[in-house]
Structure formats: C-alpha cells, structure tokens
Design a protein around this motif. Structure first.
Motif, PDB file in Angstrom:
ATOM      1  N   THR A  20     -11.488  -2.371  -1.657  1.00 21.34           N
ATOM      2  CA  THR A  20     -12.032  -1.782  -0.436  1.00 21.34           C
ATOM      3  C   THR A  20     -11.991  -0.259  -0.471  1.00 21.34           C
ATOM      4  O   THR A  20     -12.672   0.393   0.303  1.00 21.34           O
ATOM      5  CB  THR A  20     -11.268  -2.281   0.810  1.00 21.34           C
ATOM      6  N   GLU A  21     -11.162   0.297  -1.362  1.00 20.81           N
ATOM      7  CA  GLU A  21     -11.049   1.752  -1.459  1.00 20.81           C
ATOM      8  C   GLU A  21     -10.509   2.116  -2.831  1.00 20.81           C
ATOM      9  O   GLU A  21      -9.690   1.395  -3.384  1.00 20.81           O
ATOM     10  CB  GLU A  21     -10.085   2.243  -0.373  1.00 20.81           C
ATOM     11  N   LYS A  22     -10.991   3.233  -3.369  1.00 17.96           N
ATOM     12  CA  LYS A  22     -10.459   3.771  -4.631  1.00 17.96           C
ATOM     13  C   LYS A  22      -9.958   5.174  -4.344  1.00 17.96           C
ATOM     14  O   LYS A  22     -10.648   5.956  -3.699  1.00 17.96           O
ATOM     15  CB  LYS A  22     -11.549   3.855  -5.703  1.00 17.96           C
ATOM     16  N   LYS A  23      -8.738   5.456  -4.818  1.00 17.89           N
ATOM     17  CA  LYS A  23      -8.182   6.798  -4.655  1.00 17.89           C
ATOM     18  C   LYS A  23      -7.832   7.321  -6.036  1.00 17.89           C
ATOM     19  O   LYS A  23      -7.129   6.649  -6.782  1.00 17.89           O
ATOM     20  CB  LYS A  23      -6.891   6.758  -3.830  1.00 17.89           C
ATOM     21  N   ASN A  62      -6.610   1.322  -6.711  1.00 18.77           N
ATOM     22  CA  ASN A  62      -7.608   0.455  -6.101  1.00 18.77           C
ATOM     23  C   ASN A  62      -6.915  -0.315  -4.984  1.00 18.77           C
ATOM     24  O   ASN A  62      -5.952  -1.047  -5.238  1.00 18.77           O
ATOM     25  CB  ASN A  62      -8.177  -0.531  -7.127  1.00 18.77           C
ATOM     26  N   TRP A  77       0.877  -1.160   0.000  1.00 18.55           N
ATOM     27  CA  TRP A  77       0.000   0.000   0.000  1.00 18.55           C
ATOM     28  C   TRP A  77       0.915   1.211   0.000  1.00 18.55           C
ATOM     29  O   TRP A  77       1.903   1.263   0.736  1.00 18.55           O
ATOM     30  CB  TRP A  77      -0.925  -0.019   1.216  1.00 18.55           C
TER      31      TRP A  77
END
Length: 148
Positions: free
Chosen positions: A91-94, A83, A64
């Motif tokens: 679980t999360e998109k930035k 992603n 990460w």
C-alpha cells in the motif's frame, strides 16, 4: 512477479524491508530490535539483486515502524526500501534517506565529548557522508560510525 521469483512467503500485514546490502542485513535487524518482537520475522540474505548484486530482505508481520526507527536504518543502510503491506498488497513504499540530524543513534568518536562523559543523547548534523557532533564539532564518516 511469477512464483519462481518469490523466494520468501508473502505476509498479510506488516513491513517488508528490501534492498538491504547483504552484509548489513543482521545489523538492520539488530537496530530495529527484531529479536525482542513477539511477531513473526523472516530474515533472508544473499538474494540476487540487479541493483546491489546481493541483497537482504526482512519481513515483519503486523509491525509498522516509526520515523525514528526508520531514521536509525539510514545510518547503516541508506536507500533501503520499506514496503508497507495491507491485505497482501503493497500500500506504500518508503525509501529510507539520511535525515539532516541524527540523535541518539551514533556514538561520538571524541573521547572528551560531553556525550561520552555525561548521561545525554548524542546529536549530529549530517552533510553528505559527514556527521558533525553538535557538542564538540568533531567530524566522522557515516560509513565508519559506531552505534550507541
């Protein structure tokens, strides 16, 4: 997504960097120092993309990225999407956006700037696609910068 669309194997945990302009894929890998990792890394480019025509994708298992690493990416490939994957699920998109300041990433193109003559980090203020050196106030186009 159906199996015909899945061009690269899924990862259990880690980060998928998507929507990279194809020609910037290896530059992104270099900026993130992926060759130095001991984790599995998959790099693919020239995949079909509705937004870009062609795009690159990088998958890094069990990694990460920090905000600083992500801000480095904004200089070469703004609008890419990270992603975050946990247990094979996003679980999360930035979305990577260019910060207001860029420190230690871009070289000042003024040969007389103190950052080119003393051992110190560069520091730029960002306004649209223009970077202004904090020290000498020289402006440069973000699309034509040289990385440190």
């Amino acid at each position: 997504m159906n199996k015909n669309e899945m061009l690269v194997a899924a990862i259990e945990n880690g980060t998928v960097i998507d929507h990279i302009p194809s020609e910037k894929t290896y530059q992104v890998a270099q900026l993130l120092k992926l060759a130095e990792l001991d984790k599995p890394v998959t790099i693919g480019y020239n995949f079909r993309s509705k937004k870009l025509g062609k795009k690159g994708i990088i998958k890094v298992e069990d990694k990460w990225f920090t905000d600083e690493e992500i801000s480095r990416l904004s200089v070469v490939a703004p609008n890419i999407v990270l992603n975050i994957i946990k247990d094979f699920q996003v679980t999360e998109k930035k979305t990577v956006t260019t910060p207001d300041e860029i420190i230690g990433i871009v070289k000042c193109n003024n040969p007389k700037c103190i950052t080119n003559n003393e051992p110190m980090r560069t520091h730029f203020h960002v306004a649209g696609s223009v970077l202004t050196c904090h020290y000498c106030e020289k402006e440069q186009d973000i699309n034509k910068v040289e990385l440190v």
